[in-house]
Write an enzyme that holds these catalytic residues in place. Structure first.
Site, PDB file in Angstrom:
ATOM      1  N   ARG A  51       0.806  -1.229   0.000  1.00 50.85           N
ATOM      2  CA  ARG A  51       0.000   0.000   0.000  1.00 50.85           C
ATOM      3  C   ARG A  51       0.835   1.274   0.000  1.00 50.85           C
ATOM      4  O   ARG A  51       0.564   2.205  -0.750  1.00 50.85           O
ATOM      5  CB  ARG A  51      -0.923   0.036   1.234  1.00 50.85           C
ATOM      6  N   THR A  52       1.811   1.346   0.889  1.00 48.05           N
ATOM      7  CA  THR A  52       2.516   2.622   1.057  1.00 48.05           C
ATOM      8  C   THR A  52       3.272   2.972  -0.217  1.00 48.05           C
ATOM      9  O   THR A  52       3.140   4.077  -0.755  1.00 48.05           O
ATOM     10  CB  THR A  52       3.458   2.546   2.267  1.00 48.05           C
ATOM     11  N   LYS A  80      26.132  -4.163  -1.670  1.00 48.44           N
ATOM     12  CA  LYS A  80      27.603  -4.227  -1.832  1.00 48.44           C
ATOM     13  C   LYS A  80      28.307  -3.584  -0.659  1.00 48.44           C
ATOM     14  O   LYS A  80      29.524  -3.401  -0.676  1.00 48.44           O
ATOM     15  CB  LYS A  80      28.013  -3.479  -3.107  1.00 48.44           C
ATOM     16  N   ARG A 101      11.320   3.687   3.307  1.00 50.66           N
ATOM     17  CA  ARG A 101      10.963   2.731   4.373  1.00 50.66           C
ATOM     18  C   ARG A 101      12.220   1.926   4.691  1.00 50.66           C
ATOM     19  O   ARG A 101      12.918   1.459   3.779  1.00 50.66           O
ATOM     20  CB  ARG A 101       9.843   1.795   3.935  1.00 50.66           C
ATOM     21  N   HIS A 129       5.106   5.736  11.541  1.00 52.98           N
ATOM     22  CA  HIS A 129       4.601   5.633  10.161  1.00 52.98           C
ATOM     23  C   HIS A 129       3.674   6.833   9.964  1.00 52.98           C
ATOM     24  O   HIS A 129       2.453   6.709   9.914  1.00 52.98           O
ATOM     25  CB  HIS A 129       3.852   4.304   9.994  1.00 52.98           C
TER      26      HIS A 129
HETATM   27  N1   CP Z   1      -0.149   0.100   5.801  1.00 52.43           N
HETATM   28  C1   CP Z   1       1.036  -0.249   5.272  1.00 52.43           C
HETATM   29  O1   CP Z   1       2.084   0.294   5.625  1.00 52.43           O
HETATM   30  O2   CP Z   1       0.958  -1.249   4.339  1.00 52.43           O
HETATM   31  P1   CP Z   1       2.167  -1.761   3.463  1.00 52.43           P
HETATM   32  O3   CP Z   1       3.142  -2.460   4.394  1.00 52.43           O
HETATM   33  O4   CP Z   1       1.565  -2.690   2.439  1.00 52.43           O
HETATM   34  O5   CP Z   1       2.837  -0.566   2.840  1.00 52.43           O
END
Ligand code: CP
Length: 302
Positions: A51-52, A80, A101, A129
């Site tokens: 999603r993110t 590397k 991320r 998040h």
């Molecule tokens: N909600 C969320 O962070 O989903 P993903 O891990 O799929 O990005």
């Protein structure tokens, strides 16, 4: 917000959250606007995501910008031995904004200190998040008509759940009453609880989900995250702690909505999906509008 990084939800004020939500409404009404032509956004995902990453990329594409990046760190030069700092300095030369991320807590803050372009934290380990939090606020506002004075339950992994940490901190601005449901081992960390206490808000802790379902306006379910446990036996002990089924919702308030940042494993049974109170897929859709609003704000285009 122009040229500022978003690493923690505490980086923005209540007024700034509300500005993003207002802009997100504008993008929900008009999602295709080519205001990002000529801009490049980098998405660096050192941890898996559906999603993110894809909602960020969808947001950039709908705004007419271009995306570069990777969704698997093993294909980048970090495999590397390149340091995160060198990667970020390099990608700063190729892009106007970096969405990152990373599994290590604090990595997004470190990246923001070495980058020459803004960094958006798309999740750093069990810490924060913030963009999920903004889309959750948007969804709460959309479903309840207000963010103020709500009863919100967080259920599941409150210890390692970064979405929970960001949401609890943000909701302290809105006189929320918190209902915290978790196994003993996965209680909300005291560093996050401190934000509730500072605002002198009410919070209650439970181990039984059934105690909260009929009391709350928002039931925010979370996955018990296998990847955050160093001891596999501990994960085995708690993994099936909460499984929400449709029959458990019989006495819930009419306005209750069930949210989940997703992905789910088994904590929401599939028979809940058809219940009008289930709102997690609409919540995921809102990620596009909120991320459009955030990107446009940080790049100074609105
Ligand atoms: N909600 C969320 O962070 O989903 P993903 O891990 O799929 O990005």
């Amino acid at each position: 917000m122009k040229n500022r990084s978003l690493v923690s939800i505490t980086d923005f004020t209540k007024e700034e959250y509300l500005r993003i939500l207002e802009l997100a409404q504008h993008f929900e009404r008009n999602p295709i606007q080519k205001i990002l032509e000529g801009y490049v956004v980098a998405t660096l995902f050192f941890e898996p995501s559906t999603r993110t990453r894809l909602s960020f990329e969808s947001a950039v594409n709908r705004l007419g910008g271009k995306v570069i990046g990777f969704s698997d760190a093993s294909v980048s030069s970090t495999s590397k031995g390149e340091s995160l700092a060198d990667t970020i300095r390099t990608v700063s030369n190729y892009s106007d904004l970096i969405v990152m991320r990373h599994p290590i807590e604090g990595s997004a803050r470190w990246a923001s200190e070495v980058a020459s372009v803004p960094i958006i934290n798309a999740g750093d380990g069990a810490n924060q998040h913030p963009t999920q939090c903004l889309l959750d606020l948007y969804t709460i506002l959309q479903t309840q008509g207000t963010l103020d004075n709500l009863h919100v339950a967080f259920v599941g992994d409150l210890k390692y759940g970064r979405t929970v940490h960001s949401n609890v901190i943000a909701l302290t601005h809105f006189n929320t009453t918190f209902h915290l449901v978790s196994p003993e081992e996965l209680k909300l960390p005291s560093s996050v609880k401190m934000h509730i206490k500072e605002k002198q808000l009410e919070y209650y802790q439970y181990t039984d989900i059934q105690e909260v379902i009929n009391k709350v306006d928002i039931l925010y379910m979370t996955r018990i995250q296998r990847e955050r446990f160093s001891d596999p036996m501990e994960y085995e002990r708690v993994k099936n702690s909460y499984i929400l089924t449709n029959s458990m919702l019989a006495g819930a308030k009419n306005n209750l909505r069930i949210l989940h940042p997703l992905p789910r494993v088994n904590e929401i049974a599939y028979d809940v999906d058809a219940n009008p109170k289930a709102y997690y897929f609409q919540q995921a859709l809102n990620g596009v509008y909120v991320r459009q609003a955030l990107i446009a704000s940080i790049l100074g285009l609105v």
